[in-house]
Structure formats: structure tokens, C-alpha cells
Design a protein around this motif. Structure first.
Motif, short mmCIF file in Angstrom:
data_model
loop_
_atom_site.label_atom_id
_atom_site.label_comp_id
_atom_site.label_asym_id
_atom_site.label_seq_id
_atom_site.Cartn_x
_atom_site.Cartn_y
_atom_site.Cartn_z
N SER A 50 50.14 -24.25 45.18
CA SER A 50 49.70 -25.61 45.44
C SER A 50 48.21 -25.81 45.18
O SER A 50 47.79 -26.86 44.68
CB SER A 50 50.02 -26.00 46.89
N LEU A 51 47.38 -24.81 45.50
CA LEU A 51 45.94 -24.95 45.31
C LEU A 51 45.58 -25.10 43.84
O LEU A 51 44.65 -25.84 43.49
CB LEU A 51 45.22 -23.74 45.90
N LEU A 52 46.32 -24.41 42.96
CA LEU A 52 45.99 -24.42 41.53
C LEU A 52 46.93 -25.31 40.72
O LEU A 52 47.08 -25.13 39.52
CB LEU A 52 46.03 -22.98 40.98
N GLY A 55 45.36 -31.70 39.55
CA GLY A 55 44.86 -32.82 40.34
C GLY A 55 43.48 -33.23 39.87
O GLY A 55 42.86 -32.57 39.02
N LYS A 56 42.97 -34.30 40.44
CA LYS A 56 41.69 -34.86 40.01
C LYS A 56 40.49 -34.04 40.47
O LYS A 56 39.41 -34.14 39.92
CB LYS A 56 41.56 -36.30 40.53
N ARG A 106 55.29 -33.14 43.76
CA ARG A 106 53.86 -33.39 43.96
C ARG A 106 53.16 -32.96 42.68
O ARG A 106 53.34 -31.85 42.20
CB ARG A 106 53.34 -32.58 45.15
N ARG A 107 52.37 -33.85 42.11
CA ARG A 107 51.64 -33.57 40.86
C ARG A 107 52.59 -33.11 39.75
O ARG A 107 52.28 -32.23 38.96
CB ARG A 107 50.54 -32.53 41.09
N GLY A 108 53.79 -33.71 39.75
CA GLY A 108 54.74 -33.45 38.68
C GLY A 108 55.52 -32.16 38.79
O GLY A 108 56.28 -31.81 37.87
N GLN A 109 55.36 -31.43 39.89
CA GLN A 109 56.13 -30.20 40.06
C GLN A 109 56.75 -30.18 41.46
O GLN A 109 56.38 -30.98 42.32
CB GLN A 109 55.24 -28.96 39.86
N ALA A 303 39.83 -47.75 39.17
CA ALA A 303 40.46 -48.00 37.86
C ALA A 303 41.62 -47.05 37.57
O ALA A 303 42.33 -47.24 36.58
CB ALA A 303 39.41 -47.86 36.76
N ARG A 304 41.83 -46.03 38.42
CA ARG A 304 42.83 -45.01 38.10
C ARG A 304 44.24 -45.60 38.11
O ARG A 304 44.52 -46.57 38.79
CB ARG A 304 42.72 -43.84 39.07
N THR A 305 45.11 -44.93 37.37
CA THR A 305 46.49 -45.40 37.22
C THR A 305 47.50 -44.39 37.77
O THR A 305 48.71 -44.56 37.63
CB THR A 305 46.83 -45.66 35.75
N HIS A 306 47.00 -43.30 38.38
CA HIS A 306 47.89 -42.30 38.97
C HIS A 306 47.15 -41.54 40.05
O HIS A 306 45.94 -41.72 40.20
CB HIS A 306 48.42 -41.33 37.91
#
Length: 306
Positions: A50-52, A55-56, A106-109, A303-306
Motif C-alpha cells: 500500500s505504501l508504494l 498516488g499524488k 484503491r488507486r486502481g488495484q 483542478a484535479r480530475t482524480h
């Protein structure tokens, strides 16, 4: 009401894309090095999973930016920056559990508990939280001990019952409650999301030796971007797809959670978020040209979209 800054006075040469790319690479390398595999491998693998996960890296980048703005270095702030991401990751692991928001992605996984089981996921979150404090204390260098101690104490407050945990408990209690007010919603997000974002900024300033006036200024900036961040999140939960979000869309509606769009509608929510961002930028603009990263990061949030 703070007067929004004129765009004519903002630094024009700052390249946020290049800045984010550079800082994200530094943070990713530091996070990877901070948590090598060891025995028992299962817990370290779950922590690293999860840590790696990408993400932004907004929280560590804000910490580095504030430290540099106040005359410090990225080396001074990096252990705290990593610790902030460890705490944030813990909150995501626990938030995704069936007893909380019950998310599969979460974050696509797949979420941590979907890969390692609920028992290991809980322990992975616990381990990341406790290691965050150790990491600051053990690896911060060239910073007076009183500053390091203050950051550790502030982190404890930001993540505990006065901060993240307090916001989460009110959030859980408010699900399905049709009497929830905007004041309650503000309380939830000022604590659940805003407290750690605020500390991300103020901790960097503290490590650099900033004075109390500057710390208070940066605190006001961070409080505003933290609330704007959550308003944008609420809007995206309605307007973005699951693929864009990297997690299930529409979860707030399914859980009958009060959100800013449920009170204000989408257009007014966006206006409120933009107003907070304008006020945040106005707060730090007097700090000079070196405030460019914080100004640009504020715009990035809205302005972010995700």
C-alpha cells in the motif's frame, strides 16, 4: 474574507509539472528505502504493497515545499515527509476495511485486505502508524531536537482523537443521518482530511525553524486547501468514473453520506472550493516568489480530475 491574489502578481515561470515529477521521484525513492523487506515478510510485504502503490504524494510534497520556503532543505524534511505518507497510507488501509467503507479497490488495484486478508491489513496499518513516529525520530538530521519533538507531538494530535480518528468516528456515526448539518460535515473533514494536510505544511515550516507568525500563515493556507480538497473529492465521487478515480465511484451516495454537493449542488460546491483556494493563495502570496510551489499546488488541488 481574504482578497484573492491577482493573477498578474503570481510567479509566471514556475513549472508545476516538472516540480511534481522531481519531488515525486524523490519521495518514491525515500519511501522505498525507508521500508526494506525483513522477517516476518508478510507484514512488510503488506506495508509496502500500500505504501508504494503510487498516488499524488501531495502530503510529503507539501512538507518539502514548506520547508524549502522557510529556508530549510529537502533532506531535513524528508523523514517527516515519508512519515506523513505512512500515516496517510494507514488511514487508507483502515478506511477500506469492511468495518469502515468496505472498498475493493484503491488507486486502481485491490485494497490491502483483499490481497492479504483483514487481519494482516489491520496490522499493516498499525505497523505503518507506529513506524511513522520512529522514522521521524530516528532519521531526521541537522534539525534541533526541540523542533523534531514538536513535529512528533503535532503528528500525534493530528492522527488521534483530536484529528483523523475523531473525524472518522463522526463520519461513521453520520452515515444515513438525514439531520447532518454543514457544520458537522465541516467538522468531519477538517479533522479526517484537513488535520494531516495542515500538519504536512506546518511540519515542514517547523523543521526549517520558521517563526510562529509564518507557521500561523501557513496553517491558514493549509486549512483552506484541506477543505477544498475534500469538496473536490465529494464532487468527483459524483462526476468521475471508477476508472478515473482508481476506486469505486458513487460510494458516498450508496452509504447515504452527507456531502458538500448534497447541500450545495455541484456548481456551488466547485465555487466554494475555488474560493477557498483563492483565499489560501492570498495568504501565502506575501511570502514572496519562493511561495510559487504552494500557490501552484493549491491550483492543482482544485483542478484535479482524480
Amino acid at each position: 474574507m481574504v482578497t484573492p491574489p491577482s493573477t498578474d502578481t503570481l510567479p509566471q515561470s514556475f513549472d508545476l509539472k516538472t516540480y511534481l515529477s522531481d519531488r515525486q521521484k524523490r519521495v518514491e525513492a525515500a519511501l522505498d528505502a525507508s521500508l526494506p523487506l525483513a522477517y516476518p515478510e508478510t507484514i512488510y510485504e503488506a506495508m509496502r504493497y500500500s505504501l508504494l502503490a503510487g498516488g499524488k504524494r501531495l502530503r510529503p510534497i507539501l512538507c518539502l515545499a514548506a520547508c524549502e520556503l522557510m529556508g530549510g532543505t529537502t533532506a531535513q524534511a524528508m523523514p517527516t515527509a515519508c512519515a506523513l505518507e505512512m500515516v496517510h497510507t494507514m488511514s487508507l488501509i483502515h478506511d477500506d476495511l469492511p468495518a469502515m467503507d468496505n472498498d475493493d479497490y484503491r488507486r486502481g488495484q485491490l485494497t490491502n485486505h483483499k490481497v492479504y486478508g483483514e487481519d494482516v491489513a489491520i496490522l499493516a496499518g498499525d505497523a505503518l502508524l507506529t513506524y511513522a513516529f520512529e522514522h521521524i525520530a530516528r532519521y531526521t538530521t541537522d534539525v534541533p531536537a526541540d523542533r523534531v519533538l514538536r513535529v512528533i507531538a503535532d503528528l500525534g494530535r493530528a492522527v488521534g482523537a483530536e484529528g483523523l480518528v475523531g473525524g472518522q468516528i463522526v463520519d461513521l456515526a453520520s452515515e444515513g443521518d438525514l439531520e447532518v448539518t454543514v457544520d458537522t460535515l465541516n467538522y468531519i473533514h477538517v479533522h479526517k482530511t484537513g488535520a494531516l494536510l495542515e500538519l504536512s505544511v506546518t511540519s515542514g515550516a517547523i523543521l526549517a525553524g520558521a517563526g510562529e507568525t509564518a507557521i500561523a500563515t501557513l496553517s491558514g493556507y493549509a486549512q483552506r486547501i484541506g477543505l477544498a480538497f475534500q469538496i473536490v473529492d465529494d464532487v468527483l465521487d459524483i462526476t468521475a468514473t471508477s476508472e478515473e478515480l482508481g476506486k469505486s465511484a458513487g460510494k458516498d451516495l450508496q452509504a447515504q453520506k452527507a456531502t458538500y454537493p448534497s447541500f450545495w449542488g455541484i456548481d456551488e460546491s466547485r465555487r466554494q472550493a475555488q474560493q477557498l483556494i483563492d483565499e489560501a493563495k492570498a495568504a501565502v502570496l506575501p511570502l514572496g516568489a519562493d511561495s510559487a510551489p504552494l500557490l501552484a499546488l493549491a491550483d492543482y488541488i482544485v483542478a484535479r480530475t482524480h
